[in-house]
Write an enzyme that holds these catalytic residues in place. Structure first.
Site, PDB file in Angstrom:
ATOM      1  N   CYS A  61       0.792  -1.236   0.000  1.00 18.55           N
ATOM      2  CA  CYS A  61       0.000   0.000   0.000  1.00 18.55           C
ATOM      3  C   CYS A  61       0.828   1.292   0.000  1.00 18.55           C
ATOM      4  O   CYS A  61       0.489   2.218  -0.749  1.00 18.55           O
ATOM      5  CB  CYS A  61      -1.025   0.002   1.128  1.00 18.55           C
ATOM      6  N   ARG A  78       7.579 -11.077   4.715  1.00 16.19           N
ATOM      7  CA  ARG A  78       7.199 -10.919   6.119  1.00 16.19           C
ATOM      8  C   ARG A  78       7.881 -12.009   6.931  1.00 16.19           C
ATOM      9  O   ARG A  78       7.893 -13.167   6.529  1.00 16.19           O
ATOM     10  CB  ARG A  78       5.677 -11.029   6.293  1.00 16.19           C
ATOM     11  N   GLN A 105       1.135 -10.686  -3.352  1.00 10.52           N
ATOM     12  CA  GLN A 105      -0.256 -10.290  -3.093  1.00 10.52           C
ATOM     13  C   GLN A 105      -0.858  -9.679  -4.346  1.00 10.52           C
ATOM     14  O   GLN A 105      -0.212  -8.874  -5.024  1.00 10.52           O
ATOM     15  CB  GLN A 105      -0.311  -9.258  -1.970  1.00 10.52           C
ATOM     16  N   ASP A 132      -2.694  -7.207  -4.885  1.00 12.25           N
ATOM     17  CA  ASP A 132      -3.199  -6.010  -4.218  1.00 12.25           C
ATOM     18  C   ASP A 132      -3.897  -5.065  -5.180  1.00 12.25           C
ATOM     19  O   ASP A 132      -3.490  -4.929  -6.337  1.00 12.25           O
ATOM     20  CB  ASP A 132      -2.025  -5.241  -3.597  1.00 12.25           C
ATOM     21  N   HIS A 176      -5.642  -0.957  -4.931  1.00 16.23           N
ATOM     22  CA  HIS A 176      -5.934   0.226  -4.123  1.00 16.23           C
ATOM     23  C   HIS A 176      -6.869   1.122  -4.919  1.00 16.23           C
ATOM     24  O   HIS A 176      -6.571   1.466  -6.063  1.00 16.23           O
ATOM     25  CB  HIS A 176      -4.641   0.943  -3.739  1.00 16.23           C
ATOM     26  N   LYS A 218     -12.268  -4.169   8.105  1.00 17.07           N
ATOM     27  CA  LYS A 218     -12.156  -4.969   6.878  1.00 17.07           C
ATOM     28  C   LYS A 218     -13.249  -6.023   6.810  1.00 17.07           C
ATOM     29  O   LYS A 218     -13.832  -6.399   7.823  1.00 17.07           O
ATOM     30  CB  LYS A 218     -10.781  -5.644   6.812  1.00 17.07           C
ATOM     31  N   HIS A 269      -8.195  -0.921   0.316  1.00  8.22           N
ATOM     32  CA  HIS A 269      -7.172  -1.921   0.037  1.00  8.22           C
ATOM     33  C   HIS A 269      -7.924  -3.242  -0.157  1.00  8.22           C
ATOM     34  O   HIS A 269      -8.779  -3.578   0.662  1.00  8.22           O
ATOM     35  CB  HIS A 269      -6.224  -2.117   1.216  1.00  8.22           C
TER      36      HIS A 269
END
Length: 636
Positions: A335, A364, A382, A384, A386, A465, A511
């Protein structure tokens, strides 16, 4: 004593005697309810059925059908496990023993090294404790009394836990027979409520998850109210073992995890085909839904992560490096990079909603004991996205995202349920901002008539979320898709747009991920399909099996014709019997096998064997190619 009012889940109000236990209250409603209830929720807090009602309250009785009921039964099972181990082995010191998804565990410190053979012995002792039908008695004690009690028993781990409790926490103990444990509860009324137990495995676990502390022995198990339910669960677990993506990943040559990179998956050629097909499907779908793809760097300056809040809230899970004597971090999330792309241009309200997407590689840190094939890794991609938008566009965008998710999951035959997670204990932003964001998510779900459950305190540190929990072909659930509504990152990065009034305003941000982690999603698909992928995903779609060496050239010719039309075809031209080749292709779970001999070469036809159906007859090669292309295109 007088009467008090008990408001039930359905809104009905019943009067009961003040001081009545919840068990007695359940009995006053119906014998069946009293028999089924395991714990109860009083004014939103789950508690034992031995709790007495002393004032008007909202009461919901919880059974094994409820998550809280399952947890209480399995929490009690963990106490039964600890009691059994203490009965059987002399020098045991106990750690912690919670209920977990689908079961429970308890950690032990003992010189005895547990073996799989010990599990049967321990389970037999647990079953004796169940038959003893020992009541679970709760009492509260002072900190000093609790430390003394566990000190007298040599339970140093319990003493440490007590000393670390906040000063204002009420300390409670639960006793069953000779066994006493430090525990907040709740529990079922007696050990006799646990009708079916199965101990499953042994593992090592660092005390309190700290790699610098002692390694304890952890015993895992599960329990149910009914033996039939336990038997069904064991059958499912046996099926799951056959589908284990680590086992199938090796057998089908899809991926590996190497000693040189624990938690960092290596994808092999066949695994890359699956991955590339998933990414191609993802890209095509995102173009359709109006997204623009971006790519952001893997390593970014430390100050970015300080500004985003990850430094304060997520630093223990990040990897770091130095470049030109300055601190940098390997990104754990995409992000902040997406936000930097937004900031490269000035934006007007006319640009919104602005949808960007990225297949972003993140890293991670996970402790080594938590790593698990593709499901729990240290490096993953990911999918992802946005979305930057006006506040008035929030609900419409959330609905569009859910529509996209429906399209993705239905292609794989995965159903799902939604869970709404609210503000965690450690979070950025005011309650007012969180309430606004949470309400928007809740209303979007309600307007779509989507059932959902609420997970209090489980949101991301920057926003509430919606999580999407997928159900696979054998009934297990996996959390994959997520929609996070964020009003705080735009504030922290001073994101703006020019509104209709010509003034600067703050955008709202979503997100979201559909696959979640591509690596994990592949692991889920391997197990969901048991390695027998639908034809559009199968690494090898068609295997051509010449009966003898003189048919190999014809086989190679038709294989090339298929490859020219983007069908993944291979020829098995080894000097082996045809039955052996068929068995090999079946083990590789290839969707179609084509047997070719003299007759097929003369007539430009193929003898077709379909996975799961066997021999389906001869077919002209052109007809077969048309059929396969149709199946691939329709993703059937």
């Amino acid at each position: 004593m007088g009467k008090i009012k008990m408001t039930l889940k359905d809104g009905a109000v019943r009067e009961v005697e003040q001081g009545v236990t919840l068990a007695e209250a359940a009995e006053s409603i119906s014998r069946n309810l009293a028999k089924a209830a395991l714990v109860a929720k009083v004014d939103g807090k789950v508690t034992d059925l031995t709790t007495r009602l002393d004032k008007d309250a909202a009461v919901e009785f919880l059974t094994f059908e409820d998550t809280e009921g399952k947890d209480a039964l399995r929490h009690t099972s963990s106490h039964i496990l600890a009691q059994a181990v203490k009965r059987l082995y002399g020098d045991v010191k106990i750690g912690i023993g919670p209920a977990i998804a689908n079961g429970f565990y308890y950690d032990f410190d003992t010189t005895h090294i547990f073996t799989p053979e010990d599990l049967g012995k321990i389970q037999s002792e647990m079953e004796k404790i169940v038959k003893e039908n020992l009541p679970l008695e709760r009492r509260t004690v002072s900190r000093e009394e609790a430390i003394t009690l566990f000190g007298d028993q040599g339970e140093l781990y319990k003493q440490e836990l007590i000393r670390d409790l906040p000063a204002d926490v009420q300390i409670s103990l639960y006793k069953q027979g000779e066994f006493v444990d430090l525990c907040a509860g709740p529990h079922v009324q007696s050990t006799g409520r646990v009708k079916a137990i199965k101990l499953q495995s042994i593992a090592g676990a660092y005390w309190r998850g700290d790699e610098k502390r002692k390694m304890l022995q952890r015993i895992y198990g599960t329990s149910f109210e009914k033996k039939a339910d336990l038997d069904a669960y064991i059958t499912m677990m046996e099926e799951a073992a056959k589908r284990d993506h680590r086992k199938l990943g090796r057998e089908l040559d899809l991926f590996s995890i190497q000693e040189e990179g624990p938690g960092f998956p290596f994808f092999h050629p066949k695994g890359m085909i699956i991955r590339n097909e998933l990414e191609a499907f993802w890209r095509k779908l995102h173009v359709k839904y109006g997204y623009q793809e971006i790519k952001t760097p893997i390593i970014l300056h430390q100050k970015l992560w300080q500004q985003s809040g990850h430094w304060d809230h997520y630093r223990q899970n990040m990897y770091f490096t130095k470049i030109d004597d300055e601190g940098y971090a390997v990104k754990p999330m995409n992000c902040p990079g997406g936000i930097l792309v937004y900031r490269t241009q000035h934006h007007s309200y006319r640009d919104f909603p602005l949808r960007t997407c990225e297949l972003g590689l993140v890293h991670r840190h996970e402790i080594s004991g938590a790593l698990h094939g593709l499901m729990r890794v240290r490096s993953f991609t990911q999918d992802d996205s946005h979305i930057f938008m006006l506040p008035t566009q929030i609900k419409a965008e959330i609905k569009k995202v859910i529509e996209l998710f429906n399209t993705v999951y239905s292609v794989f035959g995965l159903s799902y349920h939604a869970e709404l997670s609210t503000k965690p204990e450690k979070a950025m932003g005011s309650d007012e901002v969180w309430d606004t964001a949470t309400t928007a998510l809740k209303e979007a779900l309600e307007e779509l008539n989507m059932p959902f459950k609420i997970n209090p305190g489980d949101g991301a540190f920057y926003g509430p979320k919606i999580d999407f929990h997928l159900k696979d072909s054998i009934g297990r659930t996996w959390q994959c898709g997520t929609i996070q509504l964020d009003m705080l990152m735009p504030e922290k990065f001073d994101l703006t747009y020019v509104g209709e009034d010509g003034q600067k305003h703050r955008p709202v941000m979503i997100h979201r991920v559909a696959y979640g982690s591509i690596e994990r999603f592949i692991g889920i698909l391997i197990e969901h399909f048991a390695g027998a992928f639908p034809i559009w995903l199968a690494p090898v779609q068609v295997k051509i099996l010449p009966i003898s060496e003189r048919h190999a050239e014809f086989a190679r010719t038709i294989a090339q014709e298929m490859r020219d039309q983007d069908i993944r075809a291979e020829v098995d031209d080894r000097n082996e019997k045809i039955g052996y080749k068929i068995r090999e292709a079946q083990l590789e779970k290839v969707p179609y096998m084509l047997v070719v001999g003299d007759k097929e070469a003369e007539t430009r036809s193929v003898a077709v064997r379909k996975r799961g159906q066997g021999d389906i007859g001869a077919m002209p090669i052109d007809n077969f190619i048309t059929t396969v292309i149709g199946e691939i295109t329709s993703k059937s």
